[in-house]
Design a protein around this motif. Structure first.
Motif, short mmCIF file in Angstrom:
data_model
loop_
_atom_site.label_atom_id
_atom_site.label_comp_id
_atom_site.label_asym_id
_atom_site.label_seq_id
_atom_site.Cartn_x
_atom_site.Cartn_y
_atom_site.Cartn_z
N SER A 22 0.83 -1.21 0.00
CA SER A 22 0.00 0.00 0.00
C SER A 22 0.86 1.25 0.00
O SER A 22 0.58 2.21 -0.73
N VAL A 23 1.89 1.25 0.82
CA VAL A 23 2.79 2.42 0.87
C VAL A 23 3.49 2.59 -0.47
O VAL A 23 3.52 3.70 -1.03
N ILE A 29 3.10 5.28 -7.35
CA ILE A 29 2.20 5.26 -8.50
C ILE A 29 1.03 6.22 -8.34
O ILE A 29 0.83 7.12 -9.17
N LEU A 30 0.24 6.04 -7.31
CA LEU A 30 -1.02 6.78 -7.18
C LEU A 30 -0.81 8.29 -7.05
O LEU A 30 -1.35 9.06 -7.85
N LYS A 31 -0.05 8.72 -6.05
CA LYS A 31 0.11 10.16 -5.81
C LYS A 31 0.78 10.88 -6.97
O LYS A 31 0.30 11.93 -7.39
N PRO A 32 1.86 10.34 -7.54
CA PRO A 32 2.47 11.05 -8.68
C PRO A 32 1.52 11.15 -9.88
O PRO A 32 1.45 12.18 -10.56
N ARG A 33 0.76 10.10 -10.12
CA ARG A 33 -0.16 10.11 -11.26
C ARG A 33 -1.28 11.12 -11.03
O ARG A 33 -1.65 11.88 -11.93
N LEU A 34 -1.85 11.12 -9.83
CA LEU A 34 -2.91 12.06 -9.52
C LEU A 34 -2.41 13.50 -9.54
O LEU A 34 -3.13 14.41 -9.96
N ALA A 35 -1.17 13.71 -9.10
CA ALA A 35 -0.60 15.07 -9.14
C ALA A 35 -0.51 15.57 -10.57
O ALA A 35 -0.78 16.75 -10.84
N LYS A 36 -0.18 14.69 -11.50
CA LYS A 36 -0.11 15.09 -12.92
C LYS A 36 -1.50 15.39 -13.49
O LYS A 36 -1.65 16.23 -14.36
N LEU A 37 -2.50 14.70 -12.99
CA LEU A 37 -3.87 14.92 -13.47
C LEU A 37 -4.47 16.20 -12.91
O LEU A 37 -5.40 16.75 -13.48
N ALA A 48 -12.00 9.71 -1.78
CA ALA A 48 -12.80 8.48 -1.82
C ALA A 48 -12.05 7.28 -1.25
O ALA A 48 -12.65 6.44 -0.58
N ILE A 49 -10.75 7.20 -1.50
CA ILE A 49 -10.05 5.98 -1.10
C ILE A 49 -9.31 6.08 0.23
O ILE A 49 -9.20 5.09 0.96
N MET A 50 -8.80 7.24 0.58
CA MET A 50 -7.98 7.33 1.79
C MET A 50 -8.74 7.03 3.09
O MET A 50 -8.15 6.44 3.99
N PRO A 51 -10.02 7.39 3.20
CA PRO A 51 -10.71 7.01 4.45
C PRO A 51 -10.78 5.50 4.68
O PRO A 51 -10.95 5.04 5.80
N ARG A 52 -10.62 4.72 3.63
CA ARG A 52 -10.59 3.25 3.79
C ARG A 52 -9.16 2.72 3.83
O ARG A 52 -8.86 1.78 4.57
N VAL A 53 -8.30 3.30 3.02
CA VAL A 53 -6.92 2.80 2.92
C VAL A 53 -6.13 3.07 4.20
O VAL A 53 -5.43 2.18 4.70
N VAL A 54 -6.24 4.27 4.74
CA VAL A 54 -5.44 4.63 5.91
C VAL A 54 -5.73 3.72 7.11
O VAL A 54 -4.80 3.17 7.70
N LYS A 116 -5.84 17.82 7.92
CA LYS A 116 -5.85 19.28 7.81
C LYS A 116 -6.10 19.72 6.37
O LYS A 116 -6.88 20.65 6.12
N MET A 117 -5.45 19.05 5.44
CA MET A 117 -5.65 19.38 4.03
C MET A 117 -7.09 19.12 3.60
O MET A 117 -7.70 19.92 2.89
N ALA A 118 -7.63 17.98 4.04
CA ALA A 118 -9.01 17.64 3.70
C ALA A 118 -10.00 18.64 4.29
O ALA A 118 -10.97 19.03 3.63
N LYS A 119 -9.74 19.08 5.50
CA LYS A 119 -10.63 20.04 6.15
C LYS A 119 -10.66 21.35 5.37
O LYS A 119 -11.74 21.92 5.12
N ILE A 120 -9.49 21.84 4.98
CA ILE A 120 -9.43 23.08 4.20
C ILE A 120 -10.14 22.89 2.86
O ILE A 120 -10.92 23.74 2.42
#
Length: 168
Positions: A22-23, A29-37, A48-54, A116-120
């Motif tokens: 997962s790490v 893969i996930l974060k770099p790809r999403l950052a480009k999008l 959508a996914i982090m509340p389950r993945v974390v 904190k990021m999600a709250k903002i």
């Protein structure tokens, strides 16, 4: 080997594969790809996914730590001093420290920063961020990137030391 210890080893490996995988997947893969999008994709996907993945990652890390402790204590019953006096023990000790470090970085650094990021982001309600919010999000994003790299390195150390201990 006793049957129960074999089951504990299997649990240790399976949950370790999930946690480390997962790490690695998230950071490489996930974060770099999403950052480009861009944020239009990154926010909904991560939201959508982090509340389950974390929680799954932390539960797996905890299970790995507990099962590893059971295995270590069983292998060195009554002689935990060997963790600091043998090559095997030093390797396991480094792995334990890396595991605790990765769990601490994740729970104590990554999770609160992400929250904190999600709250903002939630407060924005589709509106552009104020300059102060933009600055805060940028600062938190840089912190998140640094913590992810540290967590990634610690997980790799833990992953490498545990099987290598068998051969030293």
């Amino acid at each position: 080997m006793e049957d129960w210890l074999g089951i504990v080893r299997l649990i240790h490996v399976l949950f370790g594969v999930f946690w480390v995988g997962s790490v690695l997947f998230t950071v490489l893969i996930l974060k770099p790809r999403l950052a480009k999008l861009g944020p239009n994709y990154e926010k909904p996907v991560m939201g959508a996914i982090m509340p389950r993945v974390v929680p799954a990652m932390f539960a797996s890390a905890f299970i790995v730590f507990i099962s590893g402790t059971i295995i270590t204590v069983n292998m060195r019953a009554g002689d935990l001093g060997s963790l600091l006096t043998t090559s095997w023990g030093l390797m396991i000790f480094v792995g334990i420290v890396a595991t605790i470090g990765a769990m601490t970085v994740g729970l104590g650094g990554l999770t609160p920063t992400g929250m904190k990021m999600a709250k903002i982001s939630d407060e924005l309600n589709g509106q552009p961020p104020t300059p102060a919010q933009s600055a805060t999000l940028a600062r938190l994003g840089r912190r998140m990137d640094r913590l992810e790299r540290v967590d990634f390195a610690l997980v790799l150390v833990a992953l490498a030391t545990m099987p290598l201990a068998r051969f030293v």
